[in-house]
Design an enzyme around this catalytic site. Structure first.
Site, PDB file in Angstrom:
ATOM      1  N   GLU A   1       0.659 -13.116   2.257  1.00 49.06           N
ATOM      2  CA  GLU A   1      -0.320 -13.107   1.169  1.00 49.06           C
ATOM      3  C   GLU A   1       0.258 -13.797  -0.058  1.00 49.06           C
ATOM      4  O   GLU A   1      -0.423 -14.585  -0.746  1.00 49.06           O
ATOM      5  CB  GLU A   1      -0.672 -11.649   0.862  1.00 49.06           C
ATOM      6  CG  GLU A   1      -1.809 -11.436  -0.098  1.00 49.06           C
ATOM      7  CD  GLU A   1      -2.150  -9.962  -0.197  1.00 49.06           C
ATOM      8  OE1 GLU A   1      -2.875  -9.467   0.691  1.00 49.06           O
ATOM      9  OE2 GLU A   1      -1.672  -9.304  -1.141  1.00 49.06           O
TER      10      GLU A   1
ATOM     11  N   GLY B   1       0.788  -1.220   0.000  1.00 51.43           N
ATOM     12  CA  GLY B   1       0.000   0.000   0.000  1.00 51.43           C
ATOM     13  C   GLY B   1       0.818   1.266   0.000  1.00 51.43           C
ATOM     14  O   GLY B   1       0.511   2.228  -0.722  1.00 51.43           O
TER      15      GLY B   1
ATOM     16  N   ARG C   1      -0.548   2.168  -3.627  1.00 48.14           N
ATOM     17  CA  ARG C   1      -2.007   2.191  -3.441  1.00 48.14           C
ATOM     18  C   ARG C   1      -2.656   3.343  -4.197  1.00 48.14           C
ATOM     19  O   ARG C   1      -3.678   3.170  -4.873  1.00 48.14           O
ATOM     20  CB  ARG C   1      -2.350   2.297  -1.956  1.00 48.14           C
ATOM     21  CG  ARG C   1      -3.861   2.346  -1.702  1.00 48.14           C
ATOM     22  CD  ARG C   1      -4.181   2.587  -0.227  1.00 48.14           C
ATOM     23  NE  ARG C   1      -3.568   1.608   0.618  1.00 48.14           N
ATOM     24  CZ  ARG C   1      -4.041   0.369   0.827  1.00 48.14           C
ATOM     25  NH1 ARG C   1      -5.128  -0.003   0.189  1.00 48.14           N
ATOM     26  NH2 ARG C   1      -3.420  -0.452   1.641  1.00 48.14           N
TER      27      ARG C   1
END
Length: 638
Positions: free
Chosen positions: A88, A22, A26
């Site tokens: 992730e 991010g 982002r």
């Protein structure tokens, strides 16, 4: 290492899952990529939470990764700083290995070699993780090996100084080509698929590359014309320069006017979603000019008007040599009008094929269980070889005991003039009350509409849409295709007939009104009632209606009000407080009735000016829904 080339065959909630750091991208690259994907209609998951190091990857994110068709990993300079991103990435890699999901790394201003071998900023980050107090070194080793595996995949590299906007446009186009898979019949069970497709191929004469061939597939409704056309399409589409499969007879879908269908035809063949023109005549000329030298495969499914054929594939000369045009229709005479010489009539299934198809849905195998043999033969004979009826009845009886089977078949066989509609009706009669309401709403108003939009309206009506829609899909009364709700024409006809039956000679006392002539009659004569739950007024040509300003006052239980292409002589002085959906773009006033406080409305489509005189909390409700729609969190407007 080559990337996994097949898109996952598991059930997918999203087309694309975006993994990114991010702090790096982002509000720049990733946000722009998300917008580009959204504009192409690609459902994309982009987590908008600001997450800190040490946070654990949650179940929602796990589920989103598992149910995405493609994971796009934006590997930026500081991606490896985040333990969240690395966890992730491990999950993404696991899904790639176990579910054959496609993973596409984007090297955003970082050298792929630095990611692969953990050098530069990636080396610094991994060393920092390894020296963190209490770190699990085995986990860090897993992160390192995963970075290496992902970096070895075929991806995209955005170097410093490269045109970022063009890179994003090209990337979105490439992703669109992947998620818009051509295979249409992969999950369909088709009795006699191989020999029927072989017969059709012989008629198409695919070896002759110097002629353009038209083939008409005809037969009664529910007999499997579309299913067979999809199987044929899947077996040959790779032989052509461009392809398109169009459902041209879906009259309940507002996007099936001829101009839109022409644009969609050319867009699919040229893989360009920016094709638009002013009118049908211009579209005809552009199809001929752009496709005159291409060998194309076109399927025009469910054709019911010669104008559709004439304006989409009117002449063989429009297409390059070797092209093949396939038309499916219930109307054999339409093929005469279109001078379609090669034809294939889809016949009813014989006893052996009927039993096989029925057993597939009733038992999930090709033959009946021992204590169900006689009952299966009874069920098969009820359906008279019609595939749709065999599928619906088999799905209804799946996992039911013998007594339920006997009761369902007894009820059908007692009908003196048994027909297919009565077979289909057995499944409807078995539904719970809220499931029947969902079915009738879709049959009358929402066929072809987006699933999340319909669920919003149904949930506001307290119909428990999730479970209800699942039940209807399991019973083969509904299908979900490209996130839209569909049902076979015969099933839709059955639903609408059920509505008519309850008040056959009193239109104003029916629960749902969808035919524009019926709606106009009820409004002009002011003979509505509290029985009416939904109205859709959408005439084919603009109408002016003269009715009193309190015409909706008798309709206390009206939940759904859709008004299009109609001018009212008076602005309404009353709208029912029970409304859940108000879709009235050209509302005949700048404000809603003063006593109307629409606190139950969950979906709204109309001028924002209508809200200006409403209380603050009501304005806030619509502002919230507009925000949700804009960012594709809900599709409230279709």
């Amino acid at each position: 290492m080559e990337n996994h080339g097949a898109v996952s065959e598991t059930k997918c909630t999203f087309d694309v899952f975006l993994s990114f750091r991010g702090e790096d991208t982002r509000h720049t690259f990733t946000c722009k990529l998300y917008d580009a994907l959204w504009l192409k209609g690609i459902d994309t998951f982009m987590d908008n939470k600001e997450l800190k190091n040490g946070d654990k990857i949650g179940p929602t994110l796990h589920k989103a990764i598992e149910e995405a068709r493609i994971s796009v990993v934006v590997l930026s300079e500081n991606y490896a700083d985040s333990s969240w991103c690395l966890d992730e990435l491990v999950k993404i890699h696991e899904c790639m290995e176990s579910k054959n999901q496609l993973v596409w790394p984007i090297f955003y201003k970082v050298n792929p070699s630095d990611v692969r071998h953990q050098k530069g900023s990636y080396g610094v980050a991994m060393t920092k993780h390894e020296t963190s107090p209490g770190i699990d070194l085995e986990k860090v080793h897993k992160w390192r090996s995963t970075l290496n595996e992902i970096a070895n995949l075929k991806g995209k590299y955005l170097e410093e100084g490269r045109d970022e906007s063009k890179f994003i446009d090209d990337l979105a186009t490439d992703i669109f080509k992947i998620v818009s898979s051509k295979d249409l019949s992969r999950e369909m069970f088709i009795v006699g698929r191989e020999y029927r497709v072989k017969e059709l191929k012989l008629l198409l004469d695919l070896e002759s590359r110097d002629i353009t061939c038209l083939l008409g597939i005809h037969g009664t409704g529910g007999i499997g014309k579309t299913t067979l056309a999809k199987a044929l399409y899947d077996s040959i589409y790779k032989q052509f320069d461009g392809t398109s499969f169009l459902n041209v007879g879906e009259t309940s879908n507002p996007k099936t006017d001829l101009k839109h269908l022409q644009e969609k035809l050319l867009s699919e063949i040229l893989e360009d979603d920016k094709i638009h023109w002013r009118n049908i005549e211009e579209g005809t000329a552009k199809i001929e000019r752009r496709l005159g030298f291409k060998r194309v495969l076109i399927v025009l499914d469910n054709v019911d008007d010669i104008k559709q054929l004439n304006n989409l594939a009117g002449k063989c000369a429009w297409f390059g040599p070797g092209s093949r045009i396939i038309i499916t229709t219930r109307d054999k005479h339409l093929l005469d009008l279109g001078e379609v010489e090669k034809r294939y009539e889809v016949k009813m299934l014989d006893e052996k094929e009927s039993l096989e198809l029925f057993c597939h849905y009733a038992f999930r195998k090709s033959c009946p269980e021992s204590n169900y043999k006689d009952l299966s033969n009874r069920a098969m004979s009820c359906c008279k070889g019609l595939p749709l009826a065999l599928e619906v009845l088999g799905s209804h009886l799946f996992k039911k005991n013998v007594d339920v089977w006997k009761d369902a078949l007894d009820r059908y066989e007692k009908s003196p003039h048994g027909n297919v509609q009565k077979v289909l009706r057995i499944s409807y009669d078995s539904l719970f009350r809220h499931e029947k309401s969902i079915f009738l709403d879709v049959a009358c108003f929402f066929k072809g509409q987006r699933l999340d939009y319909v669920k919003t309206v149904l949930d506001a009506s307290d119909f428990s849409s999730g479970d209800g829609i699942t039940t209807l899909v399991n019973k083969s009364l509904l299908t979900v295709d490209y996130d839209c709700l569909w049902m076979h024409d015969l099933i839709q006809d059955m639903g609408r007939e059920i509505v008519k039956e309850k008040a056959y000679n009193k239109i104003g006392e029916r629960s749902r009104l969808w035919h524009h002539e019926d709606v106009l009659q009820v409004l002009e004569d002011d003979n509505g009632s509290s029985e009416i739950e939904g109205i859709m007024l959408d005439p084919p040509h603009r109408k002016e209606i003269n009715c009193i300003d309190t015409v909706f006052e008798k309709m206390k239980n009206l939940r759904i009000l859709i008004v299009r292409n109609t001018s009212f002589s008076h602005e309404p002085r009353y709208l029912p407080k029970n409304l859940r959906l108000l879709d009235w773009k050209n509302y005949p006033s700048k404000s809603l009735p003063s006593e109307f406080n629409p606190t139950k409305i969950s979906a709204f489509n109309g001028s924002p000016q209508l809200l200006l005189e409403k209380p603050f909390q009501v304005q806030l409700l619509f502002i919230f829904h507009d925000f949700m729609k804009r960012f594709k969190l809900l599709d409230l407007i279709t």
